[in-house]
Design a protein around this motif. Structure first.
Motif, mmCIF file in Angstrom:
data_model
loop_
_atom_site.group_PDB
_atom_site.id
_atom_site.type_symbol
_atom_site.label_atom_id
_atom_site.label_comp_id
_atom_site.label_asym_id
_atom_site.label_seq_id
_atom_site.Cartn_x
_atom_site.Cartn_y
_atom_site.Cartn_z
ATOM 1 N N LEU A 198 -3.635 6.495 -1.230
ATOM 2 C CA LEU A 198 -4.527 6.727 -2.362
ATOM 3 C C LEU A 198 -3.771 7.500 -3.438
ATOM 4 C CD1 LEU A 198 -7.826 7.911 -0.601
ATOM 5 C CD2 LEU A 198 -7.329 5.640 -1.477
ATOM 6 N N TYR A 199 -4.196 7.330 -4.688
ATOM 7 C CA TYR A 199 -3.602 8.082 -5.796
ATOM 8 C C TYR A 199 -4.678 8.957 -6.446
ATOM 9 C CZ TYR A 199 1.051 6.014 -5.871
ATOM 10 O OH TYR A 199 2.341 5.667 -5.558
ATOM 11 N N PRO A 200 -4.906 10.164 -5.875
ATOM 12 C CA PRO A 200 -5.844 11.087 -6.525
ATOM 13 C C PRO A 200 -5.369 11.482 -7.920
ATOM 14 C CG PRO A 200 -5.340 11.794 -4.287
ATOM 15 C CD PRO A 200 -4.363 10.718 -4.638
ATOM 16 N N LEU A 201 -4.031 11.497 -8.108
ATOM 17 C CA LEU A 201 -3.424 11.757 -9.402
ATOM 18 C C LEU A 201 -2.202 10.851 -9.524
ATOM 19 C CD1 LEU A 201 -3.703 15.649 -9.382
ATOM 20 C CD2 LEU A 201 -4.895 14.119 -10.951
ATOM 21 N N PRO A 202 -1.795 10.474 -10.741
ATOM 22 C CA PRO A 202 -0.731 9.479 -10.900
ATOM 23 C C PRO A 202 0.561 9.775 -10.153
ATOM 24 C CG PRO A 202 -1.832 9.829 -12.986
ATOM 25 C CD PRO A 202 -2.394 10.855 -12.038
ATOM 26 N N LYS A 203 0.981 11.043 -10.108
ATOM 27 C CA LYS A 203 2.227 11.394 -9.426
ATOM 28 C C LYS A 203 1.972 12.259 -8.195
ATOM 29 C CE LYS A 203 5.079 10.862 -13.556
ATOM 30 N NZ LYS A 203 6.127 11.443 -14.429
ATOM 31 N N LEU A 204 0.777 12.085 -7.616
ATOM 32 C CA LEU A 204 0.449 12.816 -6.399
ATOM 33 C C LEU A 204 -0.285 11.889 -5.418
ATOM 34 C CD1 LEU A 204 0.505 16.234 -5.903
ATOM 35 C CD2 LEU A 204 -1.768 15.516 -5.187
ATOM 36 N N PRO A 205 0.447 10.941 -4.822
ATOM 37 C CA PRO A 205 -0.196 10.048 -3.843
ATOM 38 C C PRO A 205 -0.413 10.755 -2.518
ATOM 39 C CG PRO A 205 2.155 9.601 -3.928
ATOM 40 C CD PRO A 205 1.880 10.637 -5.002
ATOM 41 N N ILE A 206 -1.381 10.274 -1.751
ATOM 42 C CA ILE A 206 -1.576 10.758 -0.390
ATOM 43 C C ILE A 206 -1.653 9.543 0.536
ATOM 44 C CG2 ILE A 206 -2.773 12.869 -1.099
ATOM 45 C CD1 ILE A 206 -5.403 11.553 -0.249
ATOM 46 N N VAL B 24 -7.527 8.482 -11.734
ATOM 47 C CA VAL B 24 -7.850 9.300 -10.557
ATOM 48 C C VAL B 24 -8.569 8.400 -9.569
ATOM 49 C CG1 VAL B 24 -9.105 11.303 -9.699
ATOM 50 C CG2 VAL B 24 -8.013 11.391 -11.949
ATOM 51 N N LEU B 25 -7.888 8.078 -8.463
ATOM 52 C CA LEU B 25 -8.441 7.159 -7.469
ATOM 53 C C LEU B 25 -8.850 5.827 -8.103
ATOM 54 C CD1 LEU B 25 -10.608 9.658 -5.385
ATOM 55 C CD2 LEU B 25 -8.386 8.694 -4.759
ATOM 56 N N GLY B 26 -8.040 5.384 -9.056
ATOM 57 C CA GLY B 26 -8.290 4.108 -9.705
ATOM 58 C C GLY B 26 -9.301 4.151 -10.822
ATOM 59 N N VAL C 168 -12.448 1.067 -1.896
ATOM 60 C CA VAL C 168 -13.184 1.237 -3.147
ATOM 61 C C VAL C 168 -12.409 2.130 -4.110
ATOM 62 C CG1 VAL C 168 -15.219 2.345 -4.175
ATOM 63 C CG2 VAL C 168 -15.498 0.768 -2.265
ATOM 64 N N PHE C 169 -11.715 3.140 -3.565
ATOM 65 C CA PHE C 169 -10.941 4.053 -4.400
ATOM 66 C C PHE C 169 -9.486 3.618 -4.508
ATOM 67 C CE2 PHE C 169 -14.482 6.840 -2.984
ATOM 68 C CZ PHE C 169 -15.020 7.080 -4.232
ATOM 69 N N SER C 170 -9.296 2.294 -4.506
ATOM 70 C CA SER C 170 -7.984 1.684 -4.773
ATOM 71 C C SER C 170 -6.926 2.032 -3.737
ATOM 72 C CB SER C 170 -7.490 2.065 -6.187
ATOM 73 O OG SER C 170 -8.416 1.660 -7.156
ATOM 74 N N GLY C 171 -7.343 2.192 -2.485
ATOM 75 C CA GLY C 171 -6.388 2.445 -1.420
ATOM 76 C C GLY C 171 -5.511 1.230 -1.164
ATOM 77 N N LYS C 172 -4.212 1.466 -0.979
ATOM 78 C CA LYS C 172 -3.253 0.391 -0.733
ATOM 79 C C LYS C 172 -2.797 0.439 0.731
ATOM 80 C CE LYS C 172 -3.328 -0.680 -5.108
ATOM 81 N NZ LYS C 172 -4.038 -1.887 -5.572
ATOM 82 N N GLN C 173 -2.968 -0.667 1.429
ATOM 83 C CA GLN C 173 -2.609 -0.740 2.839
ATOM 84 C C GLN C 173 -1.099 -0.601 3.026
ATOM 85 O OE1 GLN C 173 -4.829 -1.190 5.510
ATOM 86 N NE2 GLN C 173 -3.055 -0.742 6.791
ATOM 87 N N VAL C 174 -0.701 0.230 4.000
ATOM 88 C CA VAL C 174 0.692 0.355 4.392
ATOM 89 C C VAL C 174 0.782 -0.142 5.826
ATOM 90 C CG1 VAL C 174 2.642 1.916 4.736
ATOM 91 C CG2 VAL C 174 1.007 2.357 2.902
ATOM 92 N N GLU C 175 1.516 -1.191 6.052
ATOM 93 C CA GLU C 175 1.529 -1.836 7.363
ATOM 94 C C GLU C 175 2.160 -0.947 8.435
ATOM 95 O OE1 GLU C 175 0.057 -4.540 8.164
ATOM 96 O OE2 GLU C 175 -0.587 -5.036 6.123
ATOM 97 N N PHE D 202 -0.936 12.759 4.745
ATOM 98 C CA PHE D 202 0.448 13.008 4.371
ATOM 99 C C PHE D 202 0.573 13.051 2.842
ATOM 100 C CE2 PHE D 202 0.625 10.962 8.508
ATOM 101 C CZ PHE D 202 1.577 11.713 9.198
ATOM 102 N N PHE D 203 1.562 13.827 2.385
ATOM 103 C CA PHE D 203 1.822 13.969 0.953
ATOM 104 C C PHE D 203 3.255 13.563 0.648
ATOM 105 C CE2 PHE D 203 -1.656 16.757 1.906
ATOM 106 C CZ PHE D 203 -2.475 16.692 0.799
ATOM 107 N N ASP D 204 3.485 13.111 -0.575
ATOM 108 C CA ASP D 204 4.850 12.876 -1.002
ATOM 109 C C ASP D 204 5.582 14.210 -1.040
ATOM 110 O OD1 ASP D 204 6.643 10.638 -2.321
ATOM 111 O OD2 ASP D 204 6.964 12.463 -3.498
ATOM 112 N N SER D 205 6.872 14.202 -0.726
ATOM 113 C CA SER D 205 7.632 15.457 -0.643
ATOM 114 C C SER D 205 7.689 16.203 -1.971
ATOM 115 C CB SER D 205 9.051 15.183 -0.141
ATOM 116 O OG SER D 205 9.741 14.319 -1.037
ATOM 117 N N THR D 206 7.399 15.519 -3.090
ATOM 118 C CA THR D 206 7.413 16.162 -4.411
ATOM 119 C C THR D 206 6.067 16.779 -4.782
ATOM 120 O OG1 THR D 206 6.786 14.100 -5.517
ATOM 121 C CG2 THR D 206 9.150 14.524 -5.240
#
Length: 269
Positions: free
Chosen positions: A207-215, A105-107, A189-196, A233-237
């Motif tokens: 960010l990954y608050p949950l393994p299959k629920l990125p925001i 959860v957030l890394g 700090v919470f393992s955020g990954k940069q998207v260019e 934004f949320f993944d469509s799933t």
């Protein structure tokens, strides 16, 4: 912890300077906003630590919400006790060992036992506990699609969008506006990954608050007289892997966490 029963009791705690730093025109307006749950006592920069700790920003309305959350948590724990955590681990993207399911959860590692009890190396708030338990119980385990959509475009998003905007996106934008450098640091700090250059925003971090629920958090800084903007934004799933109520609760929990970190940083500063 003491409870605030009406706006007048809240007003008595304030210095009545009408400074406007809380983004309300008067202290009375701020007191009314706190009572309605639209603001938190922590949004007043003039309240001392003892007052905040004594009252904790809780109104009767917030107390009722806490009771609802407590009941929801109890029901989810009963459901956790009835499922096979070992089988659930693969479905939700976690691991299982010695009767305990572990999720990132957030890394950070969060551990859930067969009774639904959570443990972690960081503080666990009920706004986050419920989405985690709900995710284990209800997630369809669908893989992430890579297609980003705003909250309102999720299947049930329109119904909850006003709440989400008010309790999640707006207060998170305020944190970003007030503490721009700290905000970006917290995301990392919470393992955020940069998207260019995603959506041409100044900050685009996944960010990954949950393994299959990125925001995906996109923040546009104020520029040339234009107000800043922030969209989550949320993944469509997302709604296949977590109910819309829990997605909302998860967003709210993240904002509460960011606000507390910012407040602690301000006091230390």
């Amino acid at each position: 912890m003491s409870t605030l029963n009406n706006p007048v009791e809240i007003l008595k705690l304030l210095n009545k300077s009408n400074c406007g730093e809380c983004n309300e025109p008067t202290c009375l307006a701020f007191a009314a906003a706190v009572f309605k749950g639209k603001k938190r006592l922590q949004n007043c920069p003039h309240l001392d630590k003892d007052t905040l700790e004594r009252f904790g920003g809780h109104t009767e309305e917030e107390k009722s919400i806490e009771l609802d959350l407590e009941e929801s948590e109890a029901q989810l724990k009963k459901k956790i006790a009835a499922i096979d955590l070992g089988s659930a681990a693969e479905r939700v993207g976690g691991s299982y060992s010695d009767g305990v399911l572990t999720l990132k959860v957030l890394g950070k590692n969060f551990h859930v036992d067969s009774k639904g009890n959570l443990s972690s190396e960081i503080h666990i708030h009920r706004w986050v506990t419920i989405p985690i338990l709900s995710y284990i119980v209800d997630s369809a385990g669908l893989p992430v699609s890579g297609k980003w959509v705003p909250f309102r475009e999720l299947r049930s998003g329109k119904t909850w969008n006003n709440f989400f905007n008010h309790r999640c996106e707006k207060p998170l934008k305020k944190v970003a506006d007030t503490y721009p450098d700290l905000f970006e640091d917290m995301l990392h700090v919470f393992s955020g990954k940069q998207v260019e250059n995603h959506y041409a925003s100044d900050i685009s971090l996944v960010l990954y608050p949950l393994p299959k629920l990125p925001i995906l958090i996109c923040y546009w800084k104020p520029e040339d007289g234009l107000e800043s903007s922030l969209t989550i934004f949320f993944d469509s799933t997302a709604e296949d892997n977590l109910r819309i109520e829990s997605i909302y609760a998860l967003g709210t929990g993240l904002v509460v966490m960011f606000e507390k970190i910012a407040l602690t940083h301000t006091r230390r500063g």
